[in-house]
Each structure stands twice: as structure tokens, then as C-alpha cells.
Design a protein around this motif. Structure first.
Motif, PDB file in Angstrom:
ATOM      1  N   UNK A   1      22.245 -26.145  18.124  1.00 42.47           N
ATOM      2  CA  UNK A   1      20.921 -25.521  18.080  1.00 42.47           C
ATOM      3  C   UNK A   1      20.678 -24.635  19.292  1.00 42.47           C
ATOM      4  N   UNK A   2      21.311 -24.968  20.415  1.00 39.67           N
ATOM      5  CA  UNK A   2      21.140 -24.186  21.632  1.00 39.67           C
ATOM      6  C   UNK A   2      19.730 -24.279  22.191  1.00 39.67           C
ATOM      7  N   UNK A   3      19.414 -23.376  23.088  1.00 39.00           N
ATOM      8  CA  UNK A   3      18.064 -23.232  23.634  1.00 39.00           C
ATOM      9  C   UNK A   3      17.572 -21.866  23.175  1.00 39.00           C
ATOM     10  N   UNK A   4      16.598 -21.870  22.278  1.00 38.15           N
ATOM     11  CA  UNK A   4      16.101 -20.628  21.690  1.00 38.15           C
ATOM     12  C   UNK A   4      14.895 -20.108  22.455  1.00 38.15           C
ATOM     13  N   UNK A   5      14.832 -18.792  22.580  1.00 35.47           N
ATOM     14  CA  UNK A   5      13.679 -18.141  23.190  1.00 35.47           C
ATOM     15  C   UNK A   5      12.961 -17.345  22.112  1.00 35.47           C
ATOM     16  N   UNK A   6      11.662 -17.595  21.980  1.00 37.79           N
ATOM     17  CA  UNK A   6      10.847 -16.850  21.037  1.00 37.79           C
ATOM     18  C   UNK A   6       9.832 -15.997  21.773  1.00 37.79           C
ATOM     19  N   UNK A   7       9.543 -14.827  21.239  1.00 44.99           N
ATOM     20  CA  UNK A   7       8.563 -13.919  21.828  1.00 44.99           C
ATOM     21  C   UNK A   7       7.607 -13.457  20.750  1.00 44.99           C
ATOM     22  N   UNK A   8       6.349 -13.414  21.108  1.00 46.48           N
ATOM     23  CA  UNK A   8       5.337 -12.957  20.165  1.00 46.48           C
ATOM     24  C   UNK A   8       4.333 -12.119  20.946  1.00 46.48           C
ATOM     25  N   UNK A   9       3.850 -11.053  20.328  1.00 42.77           N
ATOM     26  CA  UNK A   9       2.817 -10.221  20.931  1.00 42.77           C
ATOM     27  C   UNK A   9       2.133  -9.412  19.841  1.00 42.77           C
ATOM     28  N   UNK A  10       0.939  -8.995  20.139  1.00 44.23           N
ATOM     29  CA  UNK A  10       0.219  -8.111  19.231  1.00 44.23           C
ATOM     30  C   UNK A  10       0.576  -6.676  19.586  1.00 44.23           C
ATOM     31  N   UNK A  11       0.975  -5.912  18.570  1.00 42.95           N
ATOM     32  CA  UNK A  11       1.368  -4.526  18.787  1.00 42.95           C
ATOM     33  C   UNK A  11       0.498  -3.647  17.904  1.00 42.95           C
ATOM     34  N   UNK A  12      -0.017  -2.586  18.477  1.00 38.06           N
ATOM     35  CA  UNK A  12      -0.831  -1.646  17.708  1.00 38.06           C
ATOM     36  C   UNK A  12      -0.343  -0.226  17.895  1.00 38.06           C
ATOM     37  N   UNK A  13      -0.156   0.472  16.788  1.00 40.77           N
ATOM     38  CA  UNK A  13       0.231   1.881  16.843  1.00 40.77           C
ATOM     39  C   UNK A  13      -1.029   2.727  16.710  1.00 40.77           C
ATOM     40  N   UNK A  14      -1.123   3.788  17.507  1.00 47.54           N
ATOM     41  CA  UNK A  14      -2.292   4.663  17.520  1.00 47.54           C
ATOM     42  C   UNK A  14      -1.851   6.090  17.170  1.00 47.54           C
ATOM     43  N   UNK A  15      -2.546   6.666  16.206  1.00 43.60           N
ATOM     44  CA  UNK A  15      -2.138   7.955  15.633  1.00 43.60           C
ATOM     45  C   UNK A  15      -3.206   9.024  15.864  1.00 43.60           C
ATOM     46  N   UNK A  16      -2.743  10.231  15.982  1.00 42.90           N
ATOM     47  CA  UNK A  16      -3.629  11.395  16.038  1.00 42.90           C
ATOM     48  C   UNK A  16      -3.784  11.930  14.615  1.00 42.90           C
ATOM     49  N   UNK A  17      -4.690  12.897  14.479  1.00 42.92           N
ATOM     50  CA  UNK A  17      -4.841  13.564  13.186  1.00 42.92           C
ATOM     51  C   UNK A  17      -3.474  14.050  12.728  1.00 42.92           C
ATOM     52  N   UNK A  18      -3.252  13.958  11.450  1.00 44.28           N
ATOM     53  CA  UNK A  18      -1.979  14.390  10.888  1.00 44.28           C
ATOM     54  C   UNK A  18      -0.930  13.285  10.900  1.00 44.28           C
ATOM     55  N   UNK A  19      -1.328  12.088  11.321  1.00 42.44           N
ATOM     56  CA  UNK A  19      -0.406  10.956  11.287  1.00 42.44           C
ATOM     57  C   UNK A  19       0.654  10.970  12.363  1.00 42.44           C
ATOM     58  N   UNK A  20       0.372  11.638  13.489  1.00 44.97           N
ATOM     59  CA  UNK A  20       1.358  11.712  14.565  1.00 44.97           C
ATOM     60  C   UNK A  20       1.170  10.511  15.494  1.00 44.97           C
ATOM     61  N   UNK A  21       2.227   9.722  15.661  1.00 43.43           N
ATOM     62  CA  UNK A  21       2.186   8.571  16.559  1.00 43.43           C
ATOM     63  C   UNK A  21       2.079   9.062  17.997  1.00 43.43           C
ATOM     64  N   UNK A  22       1.033   8.642  18.699  1.00 44.29           N
ATOM     65  CA  UNK A  22       0.846   9.092  20.074  1.00 44.29           C
ATOM     66  C   UNK A  22       0.969   7.963  21.087  1.00 44.29           C
TER      67      UNK A  22
END
Length: 176
Positions: free
Chosen positions: A48-69
Motif C-alpha cells: 500500500x505504501x505511504x500515499x499523499x493526497x492533495x485537494x484544492x479548489x480551482x477556479x478558471x476566470x475568463x474574459x469576453x470571448x471565452x479567453x482564459x485569463x
């Protein structure tokens, strides 16, 4: 061949140390043994080993036209999971805190200082919680004639005010 095979890790052995007192001193170096204030979880399930888990809230923010900024990240959480194979005082203190030899009570998990140590020949690495860890979950505990009794323990790791999760000790030479 590209890369450095000596930088790949396949650990031959591991231990988990637990201290109930958060002021328990860390060993000064990776070569120094843990003091008697640290308890050993005992035999671990190597598969089983020693497992590391990571969790975070991620938010993508877009400009007009759907461009990821921009992408924002917050609420980071780290967990470490290991499977203990021994029914000893240290493991019982994680699984059934507050219980005695004759009674089992509803667990009320408190903070613990924890060290995860992995070894392969002369190579050793330790991660020691800077602040503390708290039991997050205990997996199913099964009594069986075909399998060893296992205690799957997942710990939530709490960082200090500067975001430091662990103090690292290692025999590896680290160059900036």
C-alpha cells in the motif's frame, strides 16, 4: 539514456512515528534516532505504501470571448495515508483515541506530531509535520482468516502560518 536513475525512488522500508505532545523535539538530523517520546506504528503494509493526497479548489476566470485569463487556487489540503498491520498502543491511539484495554469509546481525534520515514540501503528521507496532523479517516477494519488485520489510516496535515507542511530530513544531497 537521459535522466538520472539514482533520483528515482523505490523504497525498501518505511516507518511512521507518532508523538502526542506537539512540542516533542525532532531528531537533529536524519542520522539521529527518534527519542522515546515518539511512538512507532510498527509493521506497515509495503504494498500500500505511504500515499499523499492533495485537494484544492480551482477556479478558471475568463474574459469576453471565452479567453482564459487567470486560474485561482485556494483551500489546499494534504493528506497522507498508510496501512498499519500491528495492533499496538500507537495504532490504537490513532484508531480508538480515548479507549482503554477494556473499553472502546467514540473516537475524538486530536492533533499529533507525525514523521514519515522511508529507507533504501543508506538512503533515508523523513517528513516531520511542522505543525500537526489529525486523523481524517480510518478505513474498514476486517477480522478474517484469509487476510491480515489492517488499519488504513488517513491523516490531514496542517501547515504552519507560513504554509510549511513538513520539515524534511534526508541523506540526499540537495543543491539549490
Amino acid at each position: 539514456m537521459s535522466g538520472d536513475p539514482s533520483k528515482a525512488s523505490l523504497w525498501a522500508d518505511a516507518d511512521v512515528y507518532i508523538a502526542d505532545d506537539l512540542t516533542t523535539a525532532n531528531p537533529a538530523t536524519v542520522a539521529e534516532a527518534f527519542s522515546n517520546e515518539w511512538g512507532l506504528a510498527g509493521l506497515l503494509n509495503g504494498e500500500d505504501g505511504i500515499e499523499e493526497g492533495r485537494d484544492e479548489d480551482k477556479g478558471d476566470h475568463y474574459a469576453w470571448g471565452g479567453i482564459l485569463v487567470r486560474t485561482s487556487r485556494k483551500n489546499f489540503k494534504m493528506t497522507k495515508k498508510f496501512t498499519a498491520l500491528e495492533d499496538n498502543d500507537v495504532v490504537r491511539g490513532l484508531v480508538y483515541p480515548g479507549s482503554t484495554a477494556t473499553t472502546i469509546v467514540v473516537p475524538r481525534h486530536g492533533p499529533k506530531k507525525v514523521s514519515f520515514e522511508v529507507r533504501d540501503d543508506d538512503r533515508i528521507e523523513r517528513l516531520i509535520t511542522r505543525r500537526f496532523a489529525i486523523v481524517d479517516t480510518i478505513g474498514t477494519i476486517k477480522d478474517s482468516e484469509d487476510e491480515l488485520k489492517k488499519y488504513e489510516i488517513t491523516l490531514s496535515i496542517f501547515p504552519d502560518g507560513n504554509g510549511v507542511l513538513f520539515d524534511r530530513q534526508s541523506t540526499d544531497v540537495v543543491t539549490p
